[in-house]
Design an enzyme around this catalytic site. Sequence first.
Site, short mmCIF file in Angstrom:
data_model
loop_
_atom_site.label_atom_id
_atom_site.label_comp_id
_atom_site.label_asym_id
_atom_site.label_seq_id
_atom_site.Cartn_x
_atom_site.Cartn_y
_atom_site.Cartn_z
N ASP A 82 0.84 -1.20 0.00
CA ASP A 82 0.00 0.00 0.00
C ASP A 82 0.88 1.26 0.00
OD1 ASP A 82 -2.32 1.55 0.15
OD2 ASP A 82 -2.36 1.49 2.35
N HIS A 213 -9.08 4.68 -2.11
CA HIS A 213 -8.32 4.75 -0.86
C HIS A 213 -9.11 5.59 0.14
CE1 HIS A 213 -4.17 3.25 -1.98
NE2 HIS A 213 -4.83 3.20 -3.12
N ALA A 215 -11.22 4.87 2.49
CA ALA A 215 -12.65 4.57 2.43
C ALA A 215 -13.22 3.98 3.72
CB ALA A 215 -12.92 3.63 1.26
#
Length: 311
Positions: A82, A213, A215
């Site tokens: 990520d 992203h 979220a």
Amino acid sequence: MALVTTTEMFKKAYEGGYAIGAFNVNNMEIIQGITEGAKEVNAPLILQVSSGARKYANHTYLVKLVEAAIIETNLPIALHLDHGDTFELCKSCIDGGFTSVMIDGSHHSFEDNIALTKQVVDYAHAHGVVVEGELGRLAGIEDAVNVSAEDASYTNPAQVEEFVAKTGVDSLAIAIGTSHGAYKFKPGQKPQLRFDILKEVEKRLPGFPIVLHGASSVIPEFVEMINAHGGKMPDAIGIPEDMLREAAKMAVCKINIDSDLRLAMTATIRKYFDENPSHFDPRQYLSPARAAIKDMVKRKIVNVLGCDGKA
């Protein structure tokens, strides 16, 4: 079953009108809670690791924990980096067994973002690994990501076709109003996703998987639990789950969830210590925290992502 890439996951998700949950992992209990919850509802998973998580838990430990989760659950699981911000970091994860990486060049110019992303794509594809790129910048703070509201920007749909064509990325993270962290919006500000941007991106990139992203919904009951047991989070506001479900029915195939995991764990541990101030055995307070994560993940899979039964 071995680790998988997201290619087949995203193809099925796009065609089926649902999204795959990408849950950030930092330790054994978080991985166990996520994967146990997904197993109970038979959902595919993306377990993602930030650079901060690699520094905290060690790359090798995290990879082996995820491999153990596959043995225990027999679920299709992708291991994803990520917010990788350099070629070197992405290369290290690719060489170390990750099946998916994100190269976040959104802080660069459009041209430099393309160049950096293509460099990662070329190396990743040569090693059977898929790549997520990013256009637009989300505001907020989470791990190593720190973008002020002034520096945030929505994705420009006019750029997406050129970006995908020149980089060869396999999925694209866009900015349509989500934000990193628990403190996403100012008090009184109403969260609102720019579905007009998402629709235009979908129109320009038909069939191409889109990623959201930032979220997390900042589930109110966890915020209330934290505040009831000595915490101070009065202004924490997240993305409404119904908006995320709507996005998942469109081109969004991957939805990132991190803050809700942290809140579930922290709220449960705070409550435990408030009620059991003399206890000190980590197994006693981490067990309910793991259970809270499991229940929260099941809720997300069924109510938001819609990928239950899709493993």
